[in-house]
Design an enzyme around this catalytic site. Structure first.
Site, PDB file in Angstrom:
ATOM      1  N   HIS A 174     -30.867  48.201 -21.502  1.00 37.31           N
ATOM      2  CA  HIS A 174     -29.398  48.031 -21.716  1.00 37.31           C
ATOM      3  C   HIS A 174     -28.529  49.014 -21.942  1.00 37.31           C
ATOM      4  O   HIS A 174     -27.381  49.341 -21.576  1.00 37.31           O
ATOM      5  CB  HIS A 174     -29.236  46.998 -22.699  1.00 37.31           C
ATOM      6  CG  HIS A 174     -29.494  45.573 -22.321  1.00 37.31           C
ATOM      7  ND1 HIS A 174     -30.694  44.879 -22.524  1.00 37.31           N
ATOM      8  CD2 HIS A 174     -28.604  44.641 -21.759  1.00 37.31           C
ATOM      9  CE1 HIS A 174     -30.517  43.854 -21.791  1.00 37.31           C
ATOM     10  NE2 HIS A 174     -29.275  43.580 -21.319  1.00 37.31           N
ATOM     11  N   GLU A 211     -32.696  33.101 -14.822  1.00 41.07           N
ATOM     12  CA  GLU A 211     -33.360  34.530 -14.962  1.00 41.07           C
ATOM     13  C   GLU A 211     -34.658  34.220 -15.328  1.00 41.07           C
ATOM     14  O   GLU A 211     -35.575  35.303 -15.631  1.00 41.07           O
ATOM     15  CB  GLU A 211     -32.484  35.285 -16.040  1.00 41.07           C
ATOM     16  CG  GLU A 211     -31.934  34.886 -17.241  1.00 41.07           C
ATOM     17  CD  GLU A 211     -31.464  35.523 -18.128  1.00 41.07           C
ATOM     18  OE1 GLU A 211     -31.068  36.738 -17.709  1.00 41.07           O
ATOM     19  OE2 GLU A 211     -30.620  35.206 -19.110  1.00 41.07           O
ATOM     20  N   ASP A 250     -33.662  40.215 -15.267  1.00 38.50           N
ATOM     21  CA  ASP A 250     -34.906  39.397 -15.840  1.00 38.50           C
ATOM     22  C   ASP A 250     -35.599  38.724 -14.944  1.00 38.50           C
ATOM     23  O   ASP A 250     -36.826  38.791 -15.266  1.00 38.50           O
ATOM     24  CB  ASP A 250     -34.394  38.541 -17.056  1.00 38.50           C
ATOM     25  CG  ASP A 250     -33.994  39.289 -18.424  1.00 38.50           C
ATOM     26  OD1 ASP A 250     -34.719  40.109 -18.808  1.00 38.50           O
ATOM     27  OD2 ASP A 250     -32.753  39.073 -19.009  1.00 38.50           O
ATOM     28  N   CYS A 253     -25.284  38.043 -11.383  1.00 34.29           N
ATOM     29  CA  CYS A 253     -24.750  39.113 -12.374  1.00 34.29           C
ATOM     30  C   CYS A 253     -25.676  40.199 -12.670  1.00 34.29           C
ATOM     31  O   CYS A 253     -25.563  41.129 -13.403  1.00 34.29           O
ATOM     32  CB  CYS A 253     -24.205  38.689 -13.621  1.00 34.29           C
ATOM     33  SG  CYS A 253     -25.425  37.354 -14.301  1.00 34.29           S
TER      34      CYS A 253
HETATM   35  C1  PEP Z   1     -29.893  39.792 -16.047  1.00 32.84           C
HETATM   36  O1  PEP Z   1     -31.125  39.507 -16.501  1.00 32.84           O
HETATM   37  O2  PEP Z   1     -29.912  39.992 -14.878  1.00 32.84           O
HETATM   38  C2  PEP Z   1     -28.856  39.798 -16.749  1.00 32.84           C
HETATM   39  C3  PEP Z   1     -27.434  40.264 -16.194  1.00 32.84           C
HETATM   40  O3  PEP Z   1     -28.753  39.628 -18.115  1.00 32.84           O
HETATM   41  P1  PEP Z   1     -29.171  41.126 -19.164  1.00 32.84           P
HETATM   42  O4  PEP Z   1     -29.194  42.253 -18.269  1.00 32.84           O
HETATM   43  O5  PEP Z   1     -27.957  41.136 -20.131  1.00 32.84           O
HETATM   44  O6  PEP Z   1     -30.430  40.480 -19.772  1.00 32.84           O
HETATM   45 MG    MG Z   2     -30.925  38.845 -18.908  1.00 30.19          MG
END
Ligand code: PEP
Ligand code: MG
Length: 571
Positions: free
Chosen positions: A188, A430, A454, A501
């Site tokens: 993150h 995911e 994920d 996303c």
């Molecule tokens: C993902 O897992 O691709 C996602 C967009 O969520 P995050 O990266 O916040 O886990």
């Molecule tokens: Mg995710």
């Protein structure tokens, strides 16, 4: 020179600030009685210095975050000035213990005593005492506390790791980039670096060993290189590269208001991922057609208690208004995994990414989800909001979530509060489980958004933040591509749409395969939008379809990449 994993592209030239927990040794000898007074004096100086530091931190927090948020530091000051603690340490010094040993042992005894008590308030004090105790011991030993607060203009932060909350403290006026030893492209802090448009290399393993405070560092997050104290000619050539990048950025910005339409007329929706209200500025600047993922958890970080319904409503409404008639997909709280909320006192887990994360925690703490959904629905009256749930694995969960939304809507209706009753509700795909039952899940939902960050880690069983296996983490693996294809196909068969996303959507090369598979919406860091748009606008959908079909049938990741590279070279 060394390299790592490019987390956020760009080039920065600056001075290193090494955020390193200094190691220190506590004395184990016995004092001579003639040394007792001097040790007591050193201890008292350390208290004074600690209080001075904590007061400065409290004042800054009050100015930046408000009085309420600064209160936690009041508590820290009370610990540092605790008379009983002071007396115990002085007694131990009089018993001929060196001041540092006397202090750290007294802290340890107090911590052990409080930790035994089954009282959440006192448990919280354990963390405070540990934290303040460490600060006092360091002050006693004359070790500087590293802090991100006071870095100079033109700093490149070098750290073992940066937590998302540390990353959110970065002041962009002064910090020009960061390099960490650990982490991957989808950890993150890396994602936040991209939304901050801050050049960053993560997973560089040796950064804190190779770089000293004050070194001149070239952070080349284009070619994946870190240069330490390079000569003037290298610096000059990097300045030239920076100028070229600026030029390229200007060129790409001309695409801002053009649609993302292929040569043969197939249109894709290009959206931005955001983490804060402020990120809508970047989204708008780069021509996002909406927000495909608003990671609301950042609103919950860097504070000492949950944001209230009113605070959340204000943030969601501000995002809705900033995007006006364009859609905004708001994801409910996705905490756990690598994202912690200290005030929730989350348990230490052996496998946090497989643990009490996202909706799993929200099911157990219904007031969190209820408050958040009330705030989102109330804000839906001010724009075009959609609700999205993370980490769903089953139809049972999807139905339960839908029921919760229905209950919150009924609650608002009975209170006479306005909201958009047609708000779309979708889930992130995911988990492998969600892929396997995508045909069933889509019956329950209005849309899917594929979270490849994920999904890749769960399908390949490769931790997304572990640099030791970073080379195995690849969304272009046939196993992941097949999962993506299945999800898109299931949604289309049901007449619904699928977005993505995960970071893969912002990879201009991968986007060619995704477009060929018929992905409807691409959501990415705002800075990636112009490039993806440029690439998709220069291809024919009919050709992308043929290429993508071949790509998912390749036996190896290498074959997928070879096929894609060959396609790019021929077009
Ligand atoms: C993902 O897992 O691709 C996602 C967009 O969520 P995050 O990266 O916040 O886990
Ligand atoms: Mg995710």
């Amino acid at each position: 020179m060394f390299s790592g994993i490019i987390a956020s592209s760009g080039v920065a030239i600056g001075k290193a600030f090494v955020l390193k927990e200094a190691e220190f040794q506590i004395s184990d000898g016995v004092l001579d009685s003639s040394e007792v007074d001097a040790n007591i004096a050193r201890f008292k100086d350390a208290i004074a210095k600690t209080v001075e530091q904590l007061e400065a931190i409290r004042d800054k927090a009050a100015a930046k975050l408000g009085e309420e948020e600064a209160e936690v530091f009041e508590g820290h000051i009370l610990v540092a000035t605790d008379e009983e603690l002071e007396e115990e340490v002085v007694e131990a010094i009089k018993g001929l213990k060196p001041a540092d040993a006397a202090l750290s042992e007294t802290i340890a005894t107090n911590v052990a005593m409080l930790a035994e008590l089954d009282d959440p308030y006192l448990r919280e004090r354990v963390a405070d005492i540990k934290d303040v105790g460490r600060r006092m011991v360091k002050n006693l030993l004359g070790i500087d506390m590293a802090s991100l607060e006071d870095v100079a203009h033109g700093t490149i932060i070098i750290a073992d790791d940066l937590t998302p909350s540390e990353t959110s403290q970065i002041d962009l006026e002064r910090v020009w980039g960061f390099i960490t030893n650990i982490g991957g492209r989808t950890s993150h802090s890396a994602i936040m670096a991209r939304s901050l448009e801050l050049p960053a290399i993560v997973g560089a393993k040796v950064a804190t060993d190779c770089i000293q405070n004050g070194d001149t560092v070239v952070l080349d997050a284009i070619n994946n290189k870190v240069l330490v104290n390079p000569d003037q000619s290298a610096i000059d050539s990097y300045k030239t590269l920076q100028a070229q990048l600026d030029e390229e950025r200007k060129e790409l910005s001309k695409l801002k208001d053009l649609p993302c339409t292929t040569v043969d007329g197939k249109q894709f929706e290009i959206c931005s991922n955001i983490g804060t209200v402020k990120d809508t500025e970047g989204a708008n600047r780069h021509g996002a057609e909406g927000v495909g993922l608003y990671r609301t958890e950042f609103l919950f970080m860097d504070r000492t208690q949950m944001p209230t319904e009113e605070e959340q409503f204000d943030a969601y409404k501000a995002v809705a208004e900033a995007m006006s008639d364009r859609p905004v997909v708001i994801r409910t709280l996705d905490i756990g995994g690598d994202k912690d909320l200290p005030y929730l006192d989350l348990p230490q887990e052996l496998n946090p990414f497989l643990g009490w994360r996202a909706i799993r925690m929200c099911f157990d703490k219904p007031e969190i989800l209820n408050t958040q959904l009330r705030a989102i629905l109330r804000a839906s009256a001010f724009g075009k909001l959609k609700i999205m749930f993370p980490m769903v694995i089953s139809v049972e969960e999807a139905r339960r979530l839908k029921q919760i939304v229905a209950d919150v809507k009924a609650e608002l209706t009975s209170e006479g509060i306005a909201f958009d009753d047609t708000v779309e509700v979708g889930i992130m795909v995911e988990t492998p489980a969600a892929v396997m039952v995508a045909d069933l899940l889509i019956q329950e939902m209005d849309f899917f958004s594929i979270g490849t960050n994920d999904l890749t880690q769960y399908i390949l069983a490769v931790d997304r933040g572990n640099e030791m296996i970073a080379d195995m983490y690849d969304p272009m693996a046939p196993a992941v591509l097949r999962a993506i294809k299945r999800v898109i196909d299931c949604s289309h068969e049901a007449g619904k749409w699928t977005g993505m996303c995960g970071e893969m959507a912002g990879d201009e090369h991968a986007s060619l395969i995704l477009a060929g598979l018929g992905l409807d919406e691409f959501s990415m860091s705002a800075t990636s939008i112009p490039r993806v748009k440029k690439v998709l606008r220069s291809h024919k959908y009919e050709e992308l379809k043929v290429m993508a079909e071949a790509a998912v049938n390749q036996p190896t990741t290498e074959d997928v990449k070879a096929l894609l590279n060959d396609f790019i070279a021929r077009h």
